[in-house]
Every structure is written in structure tokens, then in C-alpha cells.
Design an enzyme around this catalytic site. Structure first.
Site, PDB file in Angstrom:
ATOM      1  N   GLU A   1      29.587  94.544  44.427  1.00 41.61           N
ATOM      2  CA  GLU A   1      30.154  95.599  45.448  1.00 41.61           C
ATOM      3  C   GLU A   1      31.283  95.904  43.584  1.00 41.61           C
ATOM      4  OE1 GLU A   1      30.818  94.177  49.647  1.00 41.61           O
ATOM      5  OE2 GLU A   1      31.407  92.842  48.617  1.00 41.61           O
TER       6      GLU A   1
ATOM      7  N   CYS B   1      12.211  84.777  65.183  1.00 45.16           N
ATOM      8  CA  CYS B   1      11.247  83.126  64.866  1.00 45.16           C
ATOM      9  C   CYS B   1      11.186  82.707  65.852  1.00 45.16           C
ATOM     10  CB  CYS B   1      12.396  82.467  64.395  1.00 45.16           C
ATOM     11  SG  CYS B   1      13.725  81.947  64.856  1.00 45.16           S
TER      12      CYS B   1
ATOM     13  N   TRP C   1      28.059 102.111  49.318  1.00 44.80           N
ATOM     14  CA  TRP C   1      26.393 102.028  49.537  1.00 44.80           C
ATOM     15  C   TRP C   1      26.471 103.581  50.232  1.00 44.80           C
ATOM     16  CZ3 TRP C   1      27.787 102.854  54.426  1.00 44.80           C
ATOM     17  CH2 TRP C   1      28.870 102.783  55.072  1.00 44.80           C
TER      18      TRP C   1
ATOM     19  N   CYS D   1      19.943  82.823  61.555  1.00 41.16           N
ATOM     20  CA  CYS D   1      19.786  82.330  62.748  1.00 41.16           C
ATOM     21  C   CYS D   1      20.726  82.648  63.654  1.00 41.16           C
ATOM     22  CB  CYS D   1      18.298  82.164  62.961  1.00 41.16           C
ATOM     23  SG  CYS D   1      17.633  81.603  65.030  1.00 41.16           S
TER      24      CYS D   1
ATOM     25  N   CYS E   1      13.879  81.612  68.296  1.00 45.73           N
ATOM     26  CA  CYS E   1      14.528  83.064  69.472  1.00 45.73           C
ATOM     27  C   CYS E   1      13.955  83.129  70.740  1.00 45.73           C
ATOM     28  CB  CYS E   1      14.838  84.140  68.208  1.00 45.73           C
ATOM     29  SG  CYS E   1      16.609  83.870  67.172  1.00 45.73           S
TER      30      CYS E   1
ATOM     31  N   GLU F   1      38.769  96.960  57.757  1.00 49.75           N
ATOM     32  CA  GLU F   1      38.313  97.743  56.841  1.00 49.75           C
ATOM     33  C   GLU F   1      38.215  98.720  56.790  1.00 49.75           C
ATOM     34  OE1 GLU F   1      34.640  95.977  55.354  1.00 49.75           O
ATOM     35  OE2 GLU F   1      34.960  94.089  56.141  1.00 49.75           O
TER      36      GLU F   1
ATOM     37  N   ASN G   1      31.060  88.114  60.255  1.00 44.16           N
ATOM     38  CA  ASN G   1      31.556  89.549  59.776  1.00 44.16           C
ATOM     39  C   ASN G   1      30.745  90.876  60.023  1.00 44.16           C
ATOM     40  OD1 ASN G   1      32.899  90.907  57.456  1.00 44.16           O
ATOM     41  ND2 ASN G   1      30.796  91.431  56.361  1.00 44.16           N
ATOM     42  N   GLU G   2      31.047  91.654  60.888  1.00 39.72           N
ATOM     43  CA  GLU G   2      29.683  93.017  61.047  1.00 39.72           C
ATOM     44  C   GLU G   2      28.306  92.088  61.821  1.00 39.72           C
ATOM     45  OE1 GLU G   2      31.283  96.025  57.868  1.00 39.72           O
ATOM     46  OE2 GLU G   2      29.703  94.947  57.533  1.00 39.72           O
TER      47      GLU G   2
END
Length: 685
Positions: free
Chosen positions: A367, A162, A327, A120, A165, A319, A154-155
């Protein structure tokens, strides 16, 4: 951040995502990593993005020794560290003790611990803990010579529904609408289906339960998600700015796959303002069975140029894969030479790095079969490792010529996240054929095939920096944007727009009275209606004595002052205008009323390129599938990449004087490129 270049030594960054915490019980592997890095030309690793459980195995108990070793080992070989903050995946103890950190989905279901990127953004505890761990990282490594860049989380992506939010969303709306429910009801067209709001607590985020037909609210929710994500990011970087003010900060942006279009979850035009350097993660599905390789290469170039254009300076590829991913629906390895070719394309479009996910394949979990520089065999003799080493050697040779250089353009192509959200939400046209980002990529491809540099800009950019603006399908257009386009054309610019443009304002409310008068003046026309075709329908237009197929959309146009360049051949609007041009004050505005095929795009833009005398960086005659892109120093010297994105030999003719960037040998005239081959040359001034 005061550094002129991300790299102190003006060195292209080669390396990637390193996860030594997975190998703490294998010291021989960690020792082998350093030797293999030297062999492959790796000079930079990014560490720490999913390491929270290793950095803080118990609440308040920290372990940095393994990370100290990474810093010291990299420094021993002259390497650098991009240090990530670990907020992308919280440890199990935190999720168990503080469940508020876990995200709630749109169905109002609390997610369980596991996976990543599911925290969150509003949680006070999570915000406090990220600052705490980031402060400890900054204090520990602030003076270490290997620290190069901060990599935040990351990303970023996703959303939380919730109670925290929900309350934050209401607060965001109170600020946006000056604490006025009346203004919200006006913006959201509240009387529709009795959706009038009479109390702030009646407002909740969109849910798939029901039809989500309050489009103004949907649009505001997406804006809020972007702003709340950025606010979380800004909370993270507070201790980093305080302790390490001279270390640049980035976070890795993305694309949407498998179509390879801009990421739709966040408005990157806003996020870009908050980072010191743009970085992104590129995972195109090379060698797929639904498009030509050069078509995918054009899409990659489009997104590269969008990130270059956001800050108008070099960016970082954070990356990529040297071989395959795990994926995609079908995970096919790169064919021989494709890794070298795709790496050179990244450099050609403005990156100062080529970094990989991942350095070494994981032994277990999801991975373990994702591509990496080092495979499970740990060998330097396999094909992938050798190709990575070739890229590393080339980057080392090119560094002095490339780092910090720019790609200059006279053409701007406008992409807008808010317009994309609103159009995708709109219940009209063809629900599955709107294809806003894909359409922009097709317009871009016409320039890419002719080697004309293009900046993929947003409405935040200065329009006057360009001679030509291409603005197709800008469904949502504020009066401010309309006025800026008016000024651009009035002052001598050339503008191209299209069907489904300028229909709603920034609140997703239609303009009353039809198309805005200001747009009618610019283009000299009025669009009367949009004909939407079934998949089996088609029409044709005649342009410059050639006939082109029309699919999906055709605008019925009333011509006022414009010249007619193309006409429809069929249906009740046969013989009427399909493409127009209009002289408006000092400039010219073109309107493309139909979604015509690629042949039309090529011919239309080729004529415009000729009329405006737009020139590539280096003049090279070649077939479709070869791309010529490059970068320029301040003194106008140029380094140019001639790239063959086809599976066949290609003969190209270099018209202007050039020399091989590595040998200095003159290469003007005809040369042969093998499949996936790249020729790097210096333009001789």
C-alpha cells in the site's frame, strides 16, 4: 448501545485509517501527524485493524504503550478514536503454531501465512484468541474519553472449506432441515444425476472440481457462509458488549469492484441487524473510460441508499480515498474538485462521516502507493492535502445541520442477495447477461436523475412504508414475499416488476403449474416464455407513441385483465404486450416484460413520478448529470446538495426558495455550476 448519535458532540467525523505501529521507529513522524491532523480538520482516526503483531508480538506478551499514545494524542486535540479489533490479519507466530487458523480454499488447499482476511471463521482457537485480545482492549480503553466506536475486524468476506467448516456446515443443515436428510434431498432435488444424500458425511461444500449443479446446495452454502461469518463476528463482540455496553459497534461493509455493484459475498441484509451503525468502504473508479461520471455517481448513490435503508438511520463512510487506490486495473487520481464533490455526495445520502484510507502512505509493502491524506513528502502544501482540508472545513460548518438527520423516501427499490445468488447460479437465460444488480441500478438511476429519493430495501423492510415499490428481476420469490406484495398492492400501493421474476421458491425449486396464481392476479397477466437474445439481436417496443430498443430479454405475455402500455414490433410475438398495468383492488401493478434502453426507463418512470406526484426535496430544473439530494430535520427543514457530476458548466434553475448554507444569501433562480462543483443550500420553508 444507548447513544442517540455516534458523535457525542453531534460532529461529522473526518479523518480515517491510521497506522502508527508502522512508524514507531520514527517519533518525529508521529509528532508531525498530530500537527497535520489539526491543519486538515481531522477529528477522528480508526486504528488497530491490522495491528495484532504489534499488540501481541509473542503469544501472551502484550504491548499497548504505542496505542496508549495514539489515544492520548487524539484526546489532546479533541479528537476521537474508532478502535478496531485486529482479527483481520493474524501474526506469524499464531499461523505457525496453530495452523487451524489458516483458511482452506475450495480446492481443499491449506493457505499459507501471509496477506489478510484468510482466517477460518470456525477455528475454536482463533475464536478464543480474538475474544482474549478484544477483552484486553476493552478493559484498557473502556474509560478513555477518546474511545468512540468499536470497529470489528475488517471487510469480512471469503469462505473456508476446512474439516472444521465442513462439520459446521453439516450442523447448520441439520438445524435448517430439522435433522432430516429426506428434507434436504427434497430441497436439493436429490434424484437429479444421482445426487441423493444418504449420510450426513456425504455432504461437502461446493468445489470447482465438477460442475456444482446442485443449485439448492450452492444456495445453502452461501447462506451458511453468511451465517458463519456473522457468528464469528458475534463471538468477537461478546467482551466488548460486557465491558463497554454503551460504545457502538460496527464493521465495514463493501461493494464489488470494478463494476461498483453491491458486494455479493455476504448477505448484508442479515449482517446489518447485528451492528449498531452501518459503515462501508467506497472506492469508485472516478474518471474511467467506460461510463459517464454521472452514471458512476448514480451507482455510488444506489449503494449509499442501500446502506442507509438497512437501518433507516445515518451511517458512516469508513473508508474512501482522497486521491487514488492501488488495486484498480488503472489507478487514476481524482481530478481537482472531485474529492470535494464525492465527499459532499456521501453526506447528501446520509453519512455522518467522511473517513479515508489512509491517513499517511505506507513506506513499504503493497500500500505504499495507495492514496492518502499525507503523501511521502509529508507536506501540507500539495493538492490532495489542501482538498482534504477544504472538505474538513466544510464538514465542520455543516455538522450542526446534518448529524443525525434522515433522508425520507416514498419509493422503495428491492434488492435481494439470495435471489442474486440463485439467478447467477442458474443455467439458463444469458449466462453473461443476467446483470441483476446492474439492472436495479439502471432502474434507480431514472429516479436519481429526477432527484426523487429512493430507499434501496431488502425483503426484510416493511413494504407499507412506501407508496411505490420497484421490484425488477426478483427471480427467487418465496410465497411469503408474494403474499406481502399482494397485500401491498391490495392496500393501495403501486408495484413495478419485470421479466425473470417469481420463477423459483426459497429453495431454488421452480413453481409447478407456471407463474404463481397470486402473481397472475396482482399483475393481470401470465408470462409464457422468456426470449433470450444474442448480443447482436434486438427488438423494439412502442410505448406512448415512442419506439425504444430492447436487448437481452423479452417476455412473451398472455394478458388476462391488464391494460397494455407497450407492444413488441418484431419476431413471432410482434404486436403482443411488452409492458402492462393492472388495477388490483386498491392499487396498481406494472409489469415490464423486456429489457429496454435507458430512454424507456426515463420516460416510463417520469410518467409514474408525475402520476404519483412524487416530489424532490427541492425543485431544481437541470440537465442530466446534475443531482439534487438532501437531508431533513424532524421539523422538515432541509439541507440540499446541488452537485454537478459532469465535466461541463451547468446552468440550474432553483424554483423554490433557498439560501446558501454558509452565507445565508438567497440563491433562488438560475445559478451556474462549474465542472464537479457543489452548491449547498437550505430550503426556505
Amino acid at each position: 448501545m444507548t447513544k442517540e448519535y455516534v458523535t457525542d458532540e453531534r460532529r461529522l467525523l473526518h479523518g480515517g485509517d491510521y497506522n502508527p505501529e508502522q512508524w514507531k521507529d520514527y517519533p518525529e513522524v508521529l509528532e508531525q501527524d498530530i500537527e497535520l491532523m489539526k491543519k486538515s480538520g481531522v477529528n477522528t482516526v480508526s486504528v488497530g485493524m491490522f495491528s495484532w503483531a504489534s499488540l501481541e508480538p509473542k503469544e501472551g506478551v502484550y504491548d499497548f504503550e504505542w496505542l496508549d499514545q495514539v489515544f492520548d494524542r487524539m484526546n489532546s486535540i479533541g479528537g476521537k478514536v474508532i478502535l478496531a479489533t485486529p482479527s483481520g490479519a493474524r501474526p506469524a507466530w499464531m499461523a505457525k503454531k496453530y495452523p487451524e487458523v489458516l483458511r482452506v480454499d475450495s480446492l481443499r488447499r491449506k493457505q499459507l501465512y501471509g496477506a489478510r482476511h484468510n482466517h477460518c471463521f470456525t477455528s475454536p482457537y482463533y475464536r478464543s484468541k480474538t475474544q482474549e485480545i478484544n477483552h484486553k482492549l476493552a478493559e484498557r480503553y473502556q474509560n478513555h474519553p477518546a474511545l468512540l466506536v468499536w470497529h470489528i475486524s475488517n471487510e469480512f468476506g471469503g469462505e473456508c472449506h476446512c474439516d472444521l467448516c465442513q462439520e459446521a456446515f453439516r450442523g447448520w443443515l441439520k438445524t435448517r432441515y430439522n435433522n432430516s436428510l429426506e428434507k434436504i434431498n427434497q430441497a436439493w432435488w436429490g434424484p437429479f444425476w444421482s445426487h441423493t444424500i444418504t449420510d450426513w458425511n456425504q455432504i461437502e461444500s461446493p468445489s470447482p472440481i465438477g460442475e456444482n449443479l446442485v443449485h439448492g446446495m450452492n444456495l445453502d452454502w452461501k447462506r451458511f457462509v453468511t451465517d458463519q461469518t456473522i457468528d464469528f463476528y458475534k463471538n468477537e463482540i461478546v467482551p466488548l458488549r460486557e465491558v463497554t455496553p454503551d460504545i457502538p459497534i460496527t464493521t465495514n461493509f463493501m461493494s464489488d469492484n470494478p463494476e461498483f455493484i453491491p458486494f455479493r459475498g455476504l448477505d448484508y441484509s442479515k449482517f446489518a441487524k447485528e451492528v449498531d451503525v452501518i459503515s462501508w468502504d467506497a472506492y469508485p473508479a472516478w474518471h474511467n473510460d467506460y461510463e459517464e461520471t454521472y452514471e458512476l455517481a448514480s451507482k455510488v448513490a444506489f449503494i449509499n441508499d442501500s446502506f442507509k435503508s438497512m437501518k433507516q438511520k445515518p451511517w458512516l463512510l469508513m473508508e474512501s480515498t482522497p486521491s487514488l487506490v492501488n488495486w484498480h486495473q488503472y489507478n487514476k487520481p481524482k481530478r481537482p474538485n472531485m474529492h470535494y464533490l464525492s465527499s459532499m455526495q456521501i453526506l447528501a445520502h446520509g453519512s455522518d462521516s467522511n473517513l479515508y484510507f489512509q491517513w499517511r502512505k505506507s513506506r513499504g509493502a503493497s500500500e505504499k502507493f495507495h492514496g492518502a491524506v499525507v503523501d511521502h513528502d509529508g507536506s501540507a502544501e500539495n493538492r490532495v492535502f489542501k482538498e482534504v482540508s477544504q472538505v474538513g472545513a466544510t464538514m465542520d460548518e455543516l455538522s450542526a445541520k446534518i448529524v443525525g438527520t434522515q433522508r425520507k423516501s416514498e419509493v422503495g427499490l428491492l434488492y435481494d442477495w439470495e435471489s442474486d445468488w440463485a439467478l447467477e447460479d442458474a443455467q439458463g437465460f444469458g449466462l453473461t447477461t443476467k446483470h441483476y444488480p446492474q439492472t436495479l441500478q439502471k432502474h434507480y438511476q431514472a429516479f436519481w436523475e429526477k432527484d426523487i429519493p429512493v430507499d434501496v430495501i431488502t425483503k426484510e423492510n416493511t413494504f407499507e412504508d412506501y407508496r411505490l415499490l420497484v421490484v425488477p428481476m426478483l427471480y427467487l420469490m418465496s410465497e411469503e414475499t408474494i403474499q406481502r406484495l399482494n397485500n401491498f398492492v391490495a392496500n393501495g400501493g403501486t408495484l413495478v416488476s419485470s421479466y425473470i421474476t417469481g420463477l423459483v421458491n426459497e429453495r431454488d425449486l421452480t413453481y409447478l403449474g407456471g407463474w404463481k396464481k397470486e402473481l397472475q392476479e396482482i399483475f393481470g397477466i401470465e408470462p409464457l416464455e422468456t426470449d433470450t437474445y444474442y448480443p447482436g439481436d434486438s427488438n423494439q417496443i412502442v410505448y406512448a407513441d415512442q419506439t425504444y430498443t430492447v436487448k437481452d430479454y423479452a417476455t412473451v405475455i398472455e394478458v388476462k385483465n391488464a391494460d397494455i402500455l407497450a407492444r413488441y414490433t418484431s419476431d413471432f410475438y410482434a404486436g403482443t404486450a411488452a409492458v402492462t398495468s393492472n388495477e388490483y383492488k386498491k392499487g396498481t401493478a406494472y409489469y415490464i416484460g423486456a429489457r429496454a434502453n435507458e430512454a424507456f426507463n426515463r420516460d416510463f418512470y417520469n410518467q409514474l413520478i408525475e402520476d404519483l406526484d412524487l416530489k424532490p426535496l427541492l425543485k431544481v430544473e437541470h440537465n442530466i448529470g446534475v443531482s439534487v439530494q438532501g437531508r431533513e430535520e424532524a421539523d422538515q427543514t432541509s439541507i440540499v446538495f446541488i452537485m454537478n457530476f459532469t465535466e461541463e458548466k451547468q446552468i440550474v434553475n432553483i424554483i423554490e426558495k433557498a439560501q446558501d448554507s454558509f452565507t445565508g444569501e438567497e440563491v433562488t433562480g438560475e445559478i451556474t455550476l462549474q465542472p464537479y462543483e457543489v452548491k449547498v443550500v437550505d430550503k426556505i420553508i
